[in-house]
Design a protein around this motif. Structure first.
Motif, PDB file in Angstrom:
ATOM      1  N   PRO A  40       0.827  -1.213   0.000  1.00  0.00           N
ATOM      2  CA  PRO A  40       0.000   0.000   0.000  1.00  0.00           C
ATOM      3  C   PRO A  40       0.862   1.263   0.000  1.00  0.00           C
ATOM      4  N   GLY A  41       0.625   2.139  -0.971  1.00  0.00           N
ATOM      5  CA  GLY A  41       1.337   3.405  -1.044  1.00  0.00           C
ATOM      6  C   GLY A  41       2.756   3.316  -1.562  1.00  0.00           C
ATOM      7  N   LYS A  42       3.149   2.141  -2.058  1.00  0.00           N
ATOM      8  CA  LYS A  42       4.526   1.971  -2.545  1.00  0.00           C
ATOM      9  C   LYS A  42       4.534   1.484  -3.986  1.00  0.00           C
ATOM     10  N   GLY A  43       5.700   1.522  -4.580  1.00  0.00           N
ATOM     11  CA  GLY A  43       5.862   1.040  -5.941  1.00  0.00           C
ATOM     12  C   GLY A  43       6.036  -0.468  -5.995  1.00  0.00           C
ATOM     13  N   ALA A  91       1.020  -7.028   0.907  1.00  0.00           N
ATOM     14  CA  ALA A  91       1.084  -6.451  -0.440  1.00  0.00           C
ATOM     15  C   ALA A  91       0.196  -7.265  -1.371  1.00  0.00           C
ATOM     16  N   VAL A  92      -0.021  -6.727  -2.544  1.00  0.00           N
ATOM     17  CA  VAL A  92      -0.585  -7.511  -3.639  1.00  0.00           C
ATOM     18  C   VAL A  92       0.599  -8.150  -4.376  1.00  0.00           C
ATOM     19  N   TYR A  93       0.544  -9.445  -4.535  1.00  0.00           N
ATOM     20  CA  TYR A  93       1.624 -10.195  -5.179  1.00  0.00           C
ATOM     21  C   TYR A  93       1.228 -10.533  -6.611  1.00  0.00           C
TER      22      TYR A  93
END
Length: 129
Positions: A40-43, A91-93
């Motif tokens: 969330p909120g990251k690249g 995270a989304v993987y």
């Protein structure tokens, strides 16, 4: 051509999950395959990748020793075994594949998302503290 990821979910810190990514529409047996994630909120960041032969695997420093990537070319599937999960692993993987990577030996290419041609839809992993 599709990559279908599965296996995400909610787990407590210290727990384990196993992600799977099944390819369809073409064979990925000659392709390098990998996993990236976006917190969330990251690249998007590299997690792990494996050569088409299965002989070499590459890992981000943050997951080395905890995650294991493997593949079953007969099933057109790549796996990510995740142990000792931390909240920072939330995270989304995304699974990904590239036929171009069969021509590369170095880890740097496998860590670079611009080398990958096919991407799955992502599976959410949430690690609670």
């Amino acid at each position: 051509v599709q990559l279908q990821a599965s296996g995400g979910g909610l787990v407590q810190a210290g727990g384990s999950l196993r992600l799977a990514c099944a390819g369809s529409g073409r064979t990925f047996s000659g392709s390098g395959m990998g996993w990236f994630r976006r917190a969330p909120g990251k690249g998007r960041e590299f997690v792990a990748a494996i050569r088409w032969t299965g002989s070499n695997a590459y890992y981000a420093d943050s997951v080395k020793g905890r995650f294991t990537i493997s593949r079953d070319n007969a099933k057109n599937t790549v796996y990510l075994e995740m142990n000792s999960l931390k909240p920072d692993d939330t995270a989304v993987y995304y699974c990904t594949a590239s036929s171009r990577l069969q021509y590369y030996d170095g880890a740097s290419a496998y860590r670079d998302d611009t080398y990958y041609d096919y991407w799955g839809q992502g599976t959410l992993v949430t690690v609670s503290s």
